[in-house]
Design an enzyme around this catalytic site. Sequence first.
Site, short mmCIF file in Angstrom:
data_model
loop_
_atom_site.label_atom_id
_atom_site.label_comp_id
_atom_site.label_asym_id
_atom_site.label_seq_id
_atom_site.Cartn_x
_atom_site.Cartn_y
_atom_site.Cartn_z
CG HIS A 173 42.51 65.50 77.54
ND1 HIS A 173 42.06 65.92 78.78
CD2 HIS A 173 42.19 64.17 77.47
CE1 HIS A 173 41.50 64.91 79.42
NE2 HIS A 173 41.57 63.83 78.64
CD GLN A 176 45.18 61.26 79.26
OE1 GLN A 176 44.00 61.12 79.56
NE2 GLN A 176 46.09 60.38 79.63
CB CYS A 195 44.74 59.41 76.54
SG CYS A 195 43.85 59.33 74.98
CG ASP A 243 43.63 59.77 71.51
OD1 ASP A 243 42.82 58.93 71.97
OD2 ASP A 243 43.38 61.00 71.47
NE ARG A 283 36.10 64.82 78.91
CZ ARG A 283 36.66 63.61 78.89
NH1 ARG A 283 35.97 62.56 78.51
NH2 ARG A 283 37.93 63.46 79.26
NE ARG A 337 43.52 62.46 83.31
CZ ARG A 337 42.38 62.52 82.62
NH1 ARG A 337 42.13 61.61 81.70
NH2 ARG A 337 41.51 63.50 82.80
N1 CP Z 1 41.51 59.74 78.99
C1 CP Z 1 40.33 60.28 79.32
O1 CP Z 1 40.17 61.51 79.44
O2 CP Z 1 39.35 59.37 79.55
P1 CP Z 1 37.79 59.66 79.72
O3 CP Z 1 37.30 60.19 78.39
O4 CP Z 1 37.17 58.35 80.09
O5 CP Z 1 37.62 60.70 80.80
N1 NVA Z 2 41.06 62.32 71.47
C1 NVA Z 2 40.11 61.64 72.31
C2 NVA Z 2 40.57 61.64 73.73
C3 NVA Z 2 39.65 60.96 74.71
C4 NVA Z 2 40.15 61.01 76.12
C5 NVA Z 2 38.75 62.30 72.20
O1 NVA Z 2 38.68 63.53 72.22
O2 NVA Z 2 37.75 61.59 72.06
#
Ligand code: CP
Ligand code: NVA
Length: 312
Positions: free
Chosen positions: A137, A140, A266, A225, A110, A294
């Site tokens: 993502h 997701q 999400c 989101d 990540r 997930r």
């Molecule tokens: N939706 C998602 O990726 O959640 P986290 O940021 O908690 O991993």
């Molecule tokens: N768009 C959000 C998604 C989190 C899972 C972010 O990047 O913070």
Amino acid sequence: MSAAIPALSDFLDLQQLSSEQFWGLLRLARELKVERQRLGQNAPILAGKSLALIFQKPSLRTRVSFEMGMVQLGGYAFYLSPQEVGLGARESVADVARVLSGYCDGIMARVFAHEHVTQLAQWATVPVINGLSDFSHPCQALADIYTIWEQTDRLEGMTLAYVGDGSNNVATSLIMAAGKVGMSVRIVSPAGYVPDPAIVAQSDADVTVTDDLDGVVGADVLYTDVWTSMGQEAERDERLRIFPPYQVNRALIERTRNQEVLVMHCLPAHRGEEITDAVADGPNSVLFPQAHNRLHAQKALLAHLIGGIPLK
Ligand code: CP
Ligand code: NVA
């Protein structure tokens, strides 16, 4: 007999997947979920295998579902914090990729800069999975499409209306994912927060972009989101001024003219901003099945990429 579906070597973005590969992952996710529901456990197809989890940003769902996914398939996962790895700062991305490839059987990362996951994949000799970048993502979106399929038993011809920041990572991956399964997408976003036209052009989905909330009329799925994604905190005050008309609330559900519309997010949610409690916890919400899926979607990725289970 139909030809075998080509195997994936990494999972960085949905642009690299064919529709049949995407469907293969959905079917494998269902198989693994049903196996665990029926037998209480999965076959230990990843026994002796390990997965490195590199995080440059916080996480609940991604971290825990990857860790539990590995454990449930008989393998092992370990978390590496931003301070420990210093991806691209303490050490070059190429060196991190080559070192980890000698210790473990897969890398999930990540990151902020999307190039960091593509560079990891370029240098690693084990599969690399994008667990969210500023650009996309895909894990997701795979779980999201799986959830819609599970909830409705159809995908082809359905319409997903995404309301909010149409330029963010989640919107980008949903636009790509919808094209793999014959869904249409309506992006309902304020000016300046619309998807990159190149993304819309790359998707096989019928994509409409509008700032008009009537874009949700007739939608089968209403998705939102956060307005301020991780890394955009300096823009939060400005975004809080722009986005409130795009809140997913009861009035917006009414506006879909579909009492059965599935509400998705999400998570994490900024409740009271992009979604109200009444909707997040209301009868149309599938937020928690979506979060739980997930795990199953990622197990399909792990079983295929690390365990060599073919896509069918
Ligand atoms: N939706 C998602 O990726 O959640 P986290 O940021 O908690 O991993
Ligand atoms: N768009 C959000 C998604 C989190 C899972 C972010 O990047 O913070």
